[in-house]
Design an enzyme around this catalytic site. Structure first.
Site, short mmCIF file in Angstrom:
data_model
loop_
_atom_site.label_atom_id
_atom_site.label_comp_id
_atom_site.label_asym_id
_atom_site.label_seq_id
_atom_site.Cartn_x
_atom_site.Cartn_y
_atom_site.Cartn_z
CD GLU A 50 1.54 -31.63 14.83
OE1 GLU A 50 0.80 -31.83 14.31
OE2 GLU A 50 1.76 -32.06 16.00
CB SER A 90 -2.62 -31.35 7.53
OG SER A 90 -3.27 -30.57 8.51
CD GLN A 104 1.98 -35.21 11.86
OE1 GLN A 104 1.33 -33.75 11.11
NE2 GLN A 104 1.99 -34.74 13.18
CG ASN A 147 -3.65 -21.03 22.17
OD1 ASN A 147 -2.75 -21.43 21.32
ND2 ASN A 147 -4.10 -19.92 22.11
#
Length: 357
Positions: free
Chosen positions: A186, A103, A68, A316
Site C-alpha cells: 500500500e 476505496s 481492502q 503522517n
C-alpha cells in the site's frame, strides 16, 4: 505463469505501461489499483496455491476486482484494535462488524477482510484475513461523500455473513503478518520498487504549474517563479527519494514496512504544499472553469485532495512512529494493551471512567 501471468519482470511491466500511454486500455479506477497493486500481490505472498488458481486467472481476465476491508470506524489508526469478528460455527465462520475507507468498494467484486478470530490473545495475534464476496447476503456497502464530491471511499456493514475455511487468506490467527505485507504494498514499495518516479537528472520545470502561470499571465511574476522553482526542486527530490527507497527494497530489507514509510510520509507532507502553490499561482482563475474542462478543474481538485496522502493508508503521525521505532530504533510509545488478551482490553475500555483511585 502458473496463475495465468506472463512471468516477466517489473522492468517489463514498466516498459509496457510506458508504451501503452498513447492507447486506450482498460481503466478499473481506484479498485483496479487496489486489485493489482495491493490485494493480488499480498495474496501471492500468503494465499494457498488452490486459492490463487481459483482467483488470479479471473483477475487477469478482468472478471474480479478486489478492495481492502481493513480500517474500522472505532479504533482509527490502531489497525490491530479492530472488533469486526469472525466466529466459528461448525464448518463455517460468521462475520459481523463494519469497515470504512475502503476505496472503490462500491464497484468491486471481492474484499479482503481482516477480522478477529481469537479474543483471548493479545490484539496482534488473533486476527485472520477472509475473502468476502460483495453480493453475498449480509454485506451492505455505502459510499462516503467526500469534500471533492466523489464517493470513492465506502463503509461496509457485515450482518451474519457466512464464510468457510476456503475463504481464508493466509493462516488462522496469523493475519497481522499478512497485514504487514499489505501495508508495504500500500505504501508503494512491495516489489523492490517505489511508486515514486525514478529521475536520473533534472527534468522539465513543473509543467502543470508553468502552464497555469502562463494561463493567468503571471509567468514573469518573481513570486510565482519562486513558487514554481520550489515545486520543481521538491518534485526532483521526490524522484530521488523514490529511487533510494527502491534500491533499499531490492536488497530484500527485513525492515520493508519502515523503509516504505519514508515515501508515504514524504507524499503526505509535500502534496498539500504543492497543492497550495497551485492555488497561489492560479488565484481566482483556479476556482472556476467551463463544464467538462478537466484541466481547468485540476488545480482546485488537487487542493481539495491535498490532504489525502497525509491520512489515507496511515497518517503522517503513524508513518513517523513507524520510522522512529522500526528504522531509527527509538523507544516504542507506551502501550497498555500490547501483551494483554484483547477481550480484557475491550472490557476495561468499556468500563473506564477516567477517575483515578
Amino acid at each position: 505463469k502458473e496463475y495465468g501471468g506472463q512471468g516477466l519482470t517489473a522492468d517489463h511491466e514498466r516498459a509496457f505501461h510506458e508504451e501503452a500511454r498513447g492507447f486506450r486500455t482498460p481503466d478499473f479506477g481506484v479498485a483496479g489499483g487496489t486489485t493489482f497493486g495491493i490485494c493480488v500481490p499480498t495474496m501471492l505472498r500468503h494465499a494457498s496455491p488452490e486459492y490463487l488458481k481459483n482467483h488470479i486467472p479471473k483477475v487477469l481476465a478482468g472478471e474480479e476486482l478486489w478492495v481492502q476491508f481493513f480500517p474500522e470506524p472505532g479504533p482509527g489508526p490502531d489497525l490491530a484494535g479492530l472488533t469486526t469478528r469472525a466466529e466459528k460455527d461448525g464448518d463455517r465462520s460468521i462475520l459481523n462488524g463494519s469497515k470504512i475507507w475502503s476505496s472503490g468498494a462500491a464497484y468491486a467484486d471481492w474484499g479482503m477482510c481482516l477480522a478477529r478470530t481469537d479474543w483471548d490473545v493479545p490484539k496482534h495475534r488473533g486476527l485472520t484475513w477472509f475473502a468476502v464476496k460483495m453480493d453475498q447476503p449480509g454485506v451492505e456497502v455505502l459510499p462516503v461523500r467526500e469534500i471533492n464530491g466523489d464517493g470513492e471511499f465506502c463503509q461496509e456493514f457485515f450482518d451474519n455473513v457466512e464464510l468457510t475455511d476456503d475463504d481464508m487468506i493466509g493462516e488462522l490467527n496469523q493475519g497481522w503478518t499478512v497485514a504487514n505485507t499489505m501495508l508495504v504494498f500500500e505504501r508503494g514499495a512491495g516489489r523492490g520498487e517505489s511508486t515514486m518516479p525514478r529521475v536520473a537528472g533534472p527534468r522539465q520545470l513543473a509543467p502543470d504549474l508553468v502552464g497555469l502561470a502562463r494561463q493567468v499571465g503571471r509567468e514573469k511574476d518573481p513570486y510565482v517563479r519562486q513558487l514554481i522553482a520550489k515545486a520543481h526542486i521538491t518534485d526532483f527530490a521526490t524522484g530521488q527519494l523514490g529511487a533510494r527507497i527502491g534500491d533499499h527494497m531490492r536488497t530484500g530489507s527485513a525492515n520493508a514496512a519502515g523503509i516504505a514509510s519514508y515515501g508515504k510520509l514524504f507524499a503526505g507532507t509535500f502534496l498539500p504544499v504543492r497543492a497550495r502553490i497551485g492555488m497561489e499561482i492560479g488565484q481566482g482563475a483556479a476556482l472556476t472553469w467551463d463544464e467538462g474542462d478537466l484541466a481547468g478543474m485540476a488545480t482546485s481538485l488537487n487542493y481539495l485532495n491535498g490532504r489525502v496522502m497525509s491520512i489515507a493508508g496511515g497518517t503522517n503521525e503513524v508513518q513517523r512512529n513507524g520510522i522512529g521505532e522500526r528504522v531509527l530504533g527509538l523507544p516504542r510509545e507506551p502501550s497498555f494493551d500490547t501483551d494483554r488478551p484483547f477481550r480484557e482490553v475491550v472490557r476495561d475500555a468499556a468500563n473506564w471512567t477516567g477517575k483515578t483511585k
